[in-house]
Design an enzyme around this catalytic site. Structure first.
Site, PDB file in Angstrom:
ATOM      1  CB  CYS A 260      15.863 104.329  66.553  1.00  0.00           C
ATOM      2  SG  CYS A 260      17.155 103.383  67.543  1.00  0.00           S
ATOM      3  CE  LYS A 263      16.384 106.339  72.206  1.00  0.00           C
ATOM      4  NZ  LYS A 263      18.215 107.128  72.425  1.00  0.00           N
TER       5      LYS A 263
HETATM    6  C1  UDX Z   1      16.339 103.230  62.287  1.00  0.00           C
HETATM    7  C2  UDX Z   1      17.635 103.921  61.552  1.00  0.00           C
HETATM    8  O1  UDX Z   1      16.659 102.695  60.379  1.00  0.00           O
HETATM    9  C3  UDX Z   1      18.772 103.311  61.630  1.00  0.00           C
HETATM   10  O2  UDX Z   1      19.274 104.257  60.755  1.00  0.00           O
HETATM   11  C4  UDX Z   1      19.151 104.177  62.808  1.00  0.00           C
HETATM   12  O3  UDX Z   1      20.440 103.651  63.269  1.00  0.00           O
HETATM   13  C5  UDX Z   1      18.344 102.936  64.210  1.00  0.00           C
HETATM   14  O4  UDX Z   1      16.722 103.602  63.789  1.00  0.00           O
HETATM   15  P1  UDX Z   1      15.355 100.831  63.340  1.00  0.00           P
HETATM   16  O5  UDX Z   1      14.059 101.775  64.226  1.00  0.00           O
HETATM   17  O6  UDX Z   1      16.009  99.791  63.704  1.00  0.00           O
HETATM   18  O7  UDX Z   1      16.770 101.499  62.775  1.00  0.00           O
HETATM   19  O8  UDX Z   1      14.267 100.308  62.661  1.00  0.00           O
HETATM   20  P2  UDX Z   1      13.891 100.786  60.297  1.00  0.00           P
HETATM   21  O9  UDX Z   1      14.165  99.239  59.397  1.00  0.00           O
HETATM   22  O10 UDX Z   1      14.709 102.460  60.053  1.00  0.00           O
HETATM   23  O11 UDX Z   1      12.162 100.955  60.466  1.00  0.00           O
HETATM   24  C6  UDX Z   1      12.080 101.757  61.970  1.00  0.00           C
HETATM   25  C7  UDX Z   1       9.734 101.852  61.650  1.00  0.00           C
HETATM   26  O12 UDX Z   1      10.118 102.541  60.541  1.00  0.00           O
HETATM   27  C8  UDX Z   1       9.807 100.656  61.516  1.00  0.00           C
HETATM   28  O13 UDX Z   1       9.217 100.565  62.558  1.00  0.00           O
HETATM   29  C9  UDX Z   1       8.984 100.694  60.293  1.00  0.00           C
HETATM   30  O14 UDX Z   1       7.911  99.512  59.960  1.00  0.00           O
HETATM   31  C10 UDX Z   1       8.444 101.366  59.842  1.00  0.00           C
HETATM   32  N1  UDX Z   1       8.767 102.161  58.750  1.00  0.00           N
HETATM   33  C11 UDX Z   1       9.662 101.706  57.920  1.00  0.00           C
HETATM   34  C12 UDX Z   1       7.733 102.167  57.632  1.00  0.00           C
HETATM   35  O15 UDX Z   1       6.411 102.207  58.624  1.00  0.00           O
HETATM   36  N2  UDX Z   1       7.195 102.631  56.582  1.00  0.00           N
HETATM   37  C13 UDX Z   1       8.272 102.294  56.101  1.00  0.00           C
HETATM   38  O16 UDX Z   1       9.080 102.633  54.438  1.00  0.00           O
HETATM   39  C14 UDX Z   1      10.160 101.920  56.529  1.00  0.00           C
END
Ligand code: UDX
Length: 431
Positions: A260, A263
């Site tokens: 997500c 992209k």
């Molecule tokens: C995300 C959005 O949170 C969600 O609302 C949307 O619908 C889809 O995209 P997701 O991709 O499942 O969800 O993961 P998320 O928990 O948001 O983490 C995304 C990435 O950010 C991961 O690689 C995670 O490791 C990274 N991340 C997240 C960090 O590096 N630091 C943080 O503090 C939080």
């Protein structure tokens, strides 16, 4: 209510299974016959905690059904959710061919009022195009509405995010659509934000880009911390307690990944360009993330001096914990770099196997963290799985050739590890 969900991917399947659990009758439609056949037998296309039980219950209690026929999907519902993929084109923009195809198919089979709801993440103005397409391909005039209901669920916590969201966003342009969707979501007892369709479409991209921006911001601060000897976790704590900022999404690390954020960020930059606005801020967010992944790989190199001929144990391949998804995972960039420099890599991830084998045929996949550590010159943490938090570090130290941990998720407290004789390198923790 009678619902249909077209697209049994991550968003679609969770949406369908959760609505069925809330008591609705749900028809899941997907043109992938194998996926539908598997789902009918209770085999899920991906791992998501709790989803298997939900699907199983829905099927058993006959509230959740599956079909490959969009005709059947259109015939049986009042509300139809479009949750098909919107993959990224080489240009960075979202490919809307699947959405368009579904809109045409809906038009072919429409008989009587239906509310068509976009659930896929789509560029602003897609709703307008969906309505136009349905109108164009209708055989004879039929009443219908289009609405936007973006999904904010995260992989790994998707069910909880669906059942207990911070808010539900409804982009509607008719009283009937508003009433239907409000009635559908009211039982969740959460704030409902009703907007026009374009605003709802923008909310989704704006929310994801904002969260990506928070991560890149703290990763940039981490770079400063490494250069001046400060600790990014303390900085995150100190700024995060300010309610205007908030602590979440301020964890520095090896960069963000997943299907997500990268992209949607790309798509939002593209949409902005098409609307005549250069969203420079988001370009910086993207470039900081690329640098962050690269800088993490270089950190491992610095810690080992020469990579050629070294063995590196990797813990975690998924882009985040509680998923088997490796799409756009920082682990890909890091492994590519290390292997490119001639290191031999061993890895363990509790869920990812097939995709890792496909991407990296030379990567040795291990059964547990200890096997990944055996004989390695360094242990690298790339995903903060819970089960990596409490390892037997004395055993790890005996197994490693060099007691070195490079922690890309700041999972560990450095002091106890140093006391045990480890060399510990984190992200943004004073060098
Ligand atoms: C995300 C959005 O949170 C969600 O609302 C949307 O619908 C889809 O995209 P997701 O991709 O499942 O969800 O993961 P998320 O928990 O948001 O983490 C995304 C990435 O950010 C991961 O690689 C995670 O490791 C990274 N991340 C997240 C960090 O590096 N630091 C943080 O503090 C939080």
């Amino acid at each position: 209510m009678e619902l249909s969900v077209v697209g049994a991917g991550h968003v679609g399947l969770v949406t369908g299974a959760c609505f069925a659990d809330l008591g609705h009758s749900v028809m899941m439609v997907d043109n992938d016959a194998k996926r539908i056949a598997n789902l009918k037998r209770g085999i899920l296309p991906y791992y998501e905690p709790g989803l298997e039980e939900l699907v199983e219950r829905g099927v058993r209690e006959r509230r959740l059904r599956f079909t490959t026929s969009i005709k059947e999907g259109v015939a049986t519902c009042t509300i139809l959710f479009i949750a098909v993929g919107t993959p990224q084109k080489a240009t960075g923009e979202a490919d809307l061919a699947y959405v368009e195809r579904v809109a045409r198919a809906i038009a072919r089979h429409l008989s009587g009022y239906r509310l068509i709801v976009e659930k896929s993440t789509v560029p602003v103005q897609t709703g307008q195009w969906v309505a136009h397409t349905i109108r164009t391909y209708l055989k004879r005039k039929q009443p219908f509405d289009v609405a936007s209901n973006p999904e904010f669920l995260r992989e790994g916590t998707a069910i909880e995010d669906f059942m207990k969201p911070d808010r539900v966003v409804l982009g509607v342009e008719s009283k009937r659509a508003k009433e239907l969707l409000c009635a559908l979501y009211k039982p969740l007892g959460v704030p409902i934000v009703v907007t026009d369709i374009k605003s709802a479409e923008l909310i989704k991209h704006a929310a994801n880009s904002f969260l990506a921006m928070k991560i890149s911001f703290i990763n940039a601060v981490a770079q400063l911390c490494e250069r001046c000897g400060a600790d990014v976790q303390q900085v995150a704590e100190g700024i995060g307690l300010d309610r205007r900022i908030g602590r979440s999404f301020l964890d520095a690390g090896a960069g963000f990944g997943g299907y997500c954020f990268p992209k949607d960020l790309e798509a939002f930059i593209n949409i902005s360009e098409q609307l005549g606005y250069d969203f420079e801020l988001l370009k910086a967010v993207r470039s900081i993330n690329e640098q962050q992944k690269r800088s993490f790989a270089l950190k491992i190199q610095r810690a080992l001096w020469v990579l050629k001929g070294k063995t590196i144990g990797v813990l975690g391949l998924a882009f985040k914990p509680n998923t088997d998804d490796m799409r756009y995972a920082p682990s890909i960039d890091v492994i590519e770099y290390l292997q490119g420099e001639g290191a031999r890599l061993k890895a363990f991830d509790p869920q990812v196997t097939t995709e890792a084998k496909r991407l990296f045929p030379k990567l040795m996949l291990c059964q547990d963290p200890y096997e990944a550590a055996r004989g390695a010159d360094c242990l690298v943490i790339l995903t903060e799985w819970n089960e990596f938090k409490e390892l037997d570090f004395k055993r790890l130290k005996r197994l490693l050739r060099q007691p070195l941990i490079v922690d890309g998720r700041n999972l560990y407290d450095p002091e106890p590890l140093r006391a045990l004789g480890f060399r510990y390198v984190g992200v943004g923790r004073g060098g």
